[in-house]
Structures are given as C-alpha cells and as structure tokens.
Design an enzyme around this catalytic site. Structure first.
Site, PDB file in Angstrom:
ATOM      1  N   HIS A 168       0.823  -1.267   0.051  1.00 36.35           N
ATOM      2  CA  HIS A 168      -0.007   0.096  -0.028  1.00 36.35           C
ATOM      3  C   HIS A 168       0.993   0.994   0.025  1.00 36.35           C
ATOM      4  CE1 HIS A 168      -4.356  -1.684   1.504  1.00 36.35           C
ATOM      5  NE2 HIS A 168      -3.698  -2.384   0.309  1.00 36.35           N
ATOM      6  N   TYR A 225      -8.923   5.866   7.085  1.00 35.70           N
ATOM      7  CA  TYR A 225      -9.233   6.209   8.549  1.00 35.70           C
ATOM      8  C   TYR A 225     -10.452   7.536   8.703  1.00 35.70           C
ATOM      9  CZ  TYR A 225      -4.891   3.670   9.715  1.00 35.70           C
ATOM     10  OH  TYR A 225      -4.057   2.490  10.106  1.00 35.70           O
ATOM     11  N   PRO A 255      -4.180   0.911  18.599  1.00 34.59           N
ATOM     12  CA  PRO A 255      -4.078   0.416  17.125  1.00 34.59           C
ATOM     13  C   PRO A 255      -4.017   1.586  16.043  1.00 34.59           C
ATOM     14  CG  PRO A 255      -6.277  -0.241  17.958  1.00 34.59           C
ATOM     15  CD  PRO A 255      -5.506   0.546  18.991  1.00 34.59           C
ATOM     16  N   LYS A 272       1.032  -0.061  14.979  1.00 34.36           N
ATOM     17  CA  LYS A 272       2.411   0.053  15.460  1.00 34.36           C
ATOM     18  C   LYS A 272       2.779  -1.275  16.264  1.00 34.36           C
ATOM     19  CE  LYS A 272       4.222   3.322  13.416  1.00 34.36           C
ATOM     20  NZ  LYS A 272       4.299   2.668  11.962  1.00 34.36           N
ATOM     21  N   TYR A 310       4.093   6.770   9.929  1.00 33.00           N
ATOM     22  CA  TYR A 310       3.106   5.588   9.640  1.00 33.00           C
ATOM     23  C   TYR A 310       4.028   4.265   8.918  1.00 33.00           C
ATOM     24  CZ  TYR A 310      -1.165   2.911   8.448  1.00 33.00           C
ATOM     25  OH  TYR A 310      -2.305   2.143   8.155  1.00 33.00           O
TER      26      TYR A 310
HETATM   27  C1  PHB Z   1      -6.202  -3.938  10.742  1.00 29.44           C
HETATM   28  O1  PHB Z   1      -6.447  -4.193   9.547  1.00 29.44           O
HETATM   29  O2  PHB Z   1      -6.855  -4.753  11.639  1.00 29.44           O
HETATM   30  C2  PHB Z   1      -5.799  -2.464  11.117  1.00 29.44           C
HETATM   31  C3  PHB Z   1      -5.140  -1.793  10.410  1.00 29.44           C
HETATM   32  C4  PHB Z   1      -4.829  -0.384  10.568  1.00 29.44           C
HETATM   33  C5  PHB Z   1      -4.813  -0.001  12.013  1.00 29.44           C
HETATM   34  C6  PHB Z   1      -5.385  -1.026  12.839  1.00 29.44           C
HETATM   35  C7  PHB Z   1      -5.729  -2.086  12.492  1.00 29.44           C
HETATM   36  O3  PHB Z   1      -4.264   1.098  12.219  1.00 29.44           O
END
Ligand code: PHB
Ligand code: APR
Length: 391
Positions: free
Chosen positions: A74, A202, A294, A298, A386
């Site tokens: 990605h 997000y 989450p 990280k 990130y």
């Molecule tokens: C996930 O795919 O479970 C996931 C992806 C990004 C995040 C947290 C969880 O920031």
C-alpha cells in the site's frame, strides 16, 4: 523436553516466535513455552500493517515467501472527515510504503517455520514461573501434559504479552509504569467481502472514529469506535454495518459491500510502557513491555523491532562474547517505543471523539485535520511515522 537451553522464550505470539526463529537461524538453542494451544493463538484476530523493518526481520528469519506472494503493498492511506476523503501518498512524499498482511498469517508462517526447524516449542503449558533471573542461572518451571518441568537457561525472553507472567515476576519497585487508558474501544468485524477501497480509510466523524481495512482483495476488516463499556453481543451485523456506513463519506458509504461477520470483537484502547525492559537476565519484548492504541498500526511492528535488537544482542554475546548490545537493549528499544507511543497517541487524539471534549477541543481537532491535509510537511510527518521510523 530438554532440561537446559540457552534462551527460554515465554510466549508464542509474533514476538516469541520471531525471536525463536532469528536465534535458530543464528545457531542459538532456544525453547518456546506458550500457555495456550496453537489453534487458540491463531484464532486471535489482530492488526495487519507491516513496516519494511518488520518485513526485513521476517525475511532474515526465512519466513517471507507467502508474505511476498500474498501481501498487498500500500502506497498510502486515506483520511475521511466532513464528508470528504484526502489521500496521503507515502510513496510520493517519502518514497516508501507498507505491506498489508494479517498478524494471524505472520503467526501461522512462523509456527510452520518452527515446526520445520524441529526446535522445541511447548503449547498448553500451565503454572509457568520464572526463577533466579537476577542470577547467572535463571530457570523456568511449568507443567505440561500432567508432569512438572524445569528448564535451566542463560537468558529468559519475556514475550508473553500484556497479561503475561514475565513482567508480573519483576518486583514493582524495580519498574516504572506509564499508562493512559482511553474511554473507548474498537468494535471490529471481519467479513468475506471485497474492501470498500483500494487503501485503508481512517474516518473521523461526529458519531466516532471508523476504520476500513482489509486482509486481502476478498476479505475486509472494519472497525467503529464504541464506548469502553460496550459489549460485542449488543451489535448485530446489521447494526454494525449501519453504524460504519453512517461514519463514512457518501461515496464510500455507497460503495460498501456488506456480508455476514466471520469474527466480531471489541478491543480496548490503551497506551502503556514499562521501564526498563531488562531485569538481570530477563528481557521483556513486545506487548509484555508496551501497548499502543491500534490507530497507528504499530503494535506488531514494535514487537518485531524489540526482537531484532534482542536477537542481535544475544548473537553478539554468544558469537563474540560482547555484552554491549544486550546492555544497551532497554534504552535502545525504549527510544523507538516512545516515538511509536507518541505517534499512536497523536493519531488516536486526532481521529476519535472523546466523551469529555468541549466545543473548543472539537474545533482544534478539526483545525488539525485541515492543517494536516493542506500541508505537505504535516503529511510527510505522518507518512514517515506510519511507514516506520528507521530501526
Ligand atoms: C487492521 O487491519 O486490523 C488494522 C489496520 C490499521 C490499523 C489498525 C488495525 O491502524
Ligand atoms: N506463559 C506462557 N505464555 C503466555 C503466558 C504465560 N504465563 N501468558 C501469556 N502467554 C502467551 C499468550 O498466550 C500469547 O500467545 O504469550 C503470547 C503473547 O503474544 P501476543 O499477545 O501476541 O504478544 P506479542 O508476541 O508481543 O505480539 C505483539 O500482538 O497484541 C498484539 O498489538 C500487538 O500486534 C502486536 C502483537
């Protein structure tokens, strides 16, 4: 079951399994002791974003074949607020990217490599106890299949997660704990449906945060922010999909493909750091030493970088008799940990609705989002955190 080994590893999550593999590749004997079954460990659904440092660590451990074939590269993420989406293009900003590959799959690959190596791993161990790690001859005792075992070792690696026995074995007076518990959690759903978009979204919305993630081109992972007191049983699939749709921009809401959930659970959000990460011959790694919310993806990546430092320290000790890297372990990990803690806390504050936020706090949050999406410098700062700071 051997009665002695060089490194006793407590816990077969990604931290313990990766450490075991890195040591095995370097010819250092180790035993992994896990309290649950392999199926139970594989049943836990966790995040799925790998930094390049983590991909490289898995390659060094010899477990990157499936990851290279099936992982999705990605180049950016999307931020959604006030009904519009804004792309943050990591590739254009800093020339780097992340790999989407579930932690469950990482764990599965590491377990297969462990089995192939023939190195000892004990599942369903009970009464795991650590002894004498403040001396030169630590021991681990446990019960397995009805009998008592004692394992003598040179070092203990506490890779047994937040609720494990390792950190709990250290006197409270020897540690300093830093903690923030958030008044909300994430309700997550896994479904056999195509992801709503090519990249992660997000979303910051009045109703709360939402995240659209994925495991593959046909399997999606979605989350919505819920109060910390919420129970997953209170959420039918229909209620979940309606709530998620309500928090997305109109185009994403329209495009969302829904289906039955394969898994549904709530994860609380917490920031936590235990200092130091070494006590005599006991080293903590991964969730045993620190938790991040989450939002910055990280958790797994920090576990991988701890384990890389620890493996390198043990290799320097055994191959060259040089203790300097082991001595520097805690300080080196904590510098990286605190940067990830900061980023995860910042992403969490930026995107969630806080129950006690007043009108001023809300305007500041909106201004921060506006600044971020309008400033290349701010986008670059997000991007470099990130994709992962240098190891
Ligand atoms: C996930 O795919 O479970 C996931 C992806 C990004 C995040 C947290 C969880 O920031
Ligand atoms: N004895 C032996 N094993 C134990 C004990 C114990 N007393 N207590 C816990 N364990 C095991 C757990 O059953 C689990 O399998 O230790 C393992 C710890 O694994 P994780 O919780 O996955 O922690 P870690 O390997 O550090 O991985 C960090 O997991 O929680 C996510 O966000 C986090 O992605 C990150 C990753």
């Amino acid at each position: 079951m051997p009665r002695a080994t060089r490194v006793a590893i407590i816990g077969a999550g990604p931290a313990g399994l990766l450490l075991g593999q890195l040591l095995t590749v370097a010819g250092i004997d180790n035993v992994i002791i896990e309290q649950r079954s392999a199926e139970h460990v594989l049943g836990r659904i966790r995040a799925g974003i790998l930094e390049s440092v983590t991909v490289d660590a898995l390659a060094r451990a010899g477990v990157d074949q499936r990851l290279r074939a099936e992982g999705l590269r990605h180049h950016g993420i999307e931020l959604s607020y006030r009904g519009a989406r804004h792309r943050i293009d990591f590739h254009a900003l800093i020339g780097r990217d992340v790999t989407v590959y579930g932690q469950t799959e990482v764990t599965r690959d590491l377990m297969a490599a462990r089995a192939a190596s023939g190195m000892p791993i004990v599942y369903e161990a009970t009464d795991v106890s650590l002894h004498d790690f403040d001396t030169d001859r630590p021991r681990v005792t446990f019960r397995h299949a009805g009998s008592a075992h004692e394992l003598a070792c040179d070092y203990v690696a506490g890779c047994d997660g937040f609720h494990g026995v390792s950190r709990a074995s250290v006197p409270e007076t020897s540690t300093r704990i830093f903690e923030r518990v958030y008044p909300f959690g994430w309700l997550g759903v896994l479904s056999e449906t195509p992801p709503v978009a090519d990249e992660l979204i997000y979303a910051s919305h009045e109703r709360g945060f939402a995240l659209c993630s994925m495991r593959s081109k046909t399997r999606s992972r979605y989350y919505v922010q819920v109060p910390a007191t919420e129970r997953a049983e209170a959420w039918s699939d229909a209620r979940f999909w309606d709530e998620l749709r309500a928090r997305l921009d109109p185009a994403a809401a329209q495009a969302l493909v829904t289906g039955p959930s394969i898994e549904k659970s709530i994860a609380p959000l917490r920031s936590f750091v235990c200092e130091p990460m070494r006590f005599g011959r006991l080293f903590l790694a991964g969730d045993a030493a620190h938790i991040v919310p989450p939002t910055g993806a990280k958790g797994l990546n920090l576990a991988a970088s701890d384990v890389l430092y620890l493996a390198d320290g043990l290799i320097a000790q055994y191959q060259r008799g040089d203790p300097a890297e082991l001595d520097a372990y805690s300080a080196k990990c904590l510098r990286r940990v605190w940067k990830a803690e900061r980023f995860s806390w910042w992403m969490t504050a930026l995107l969630h609705r806080f129950p006690d936020a007043d009108a001023f706090a809300h305007r500041i949050q909106q201004a921060e989002l506006d600044y971020l999406v309008g400033s290349e410098a701010a986008c670059r700062a997000l991007a470099e955190n990130y994709v992962g700071l240098p190891a």
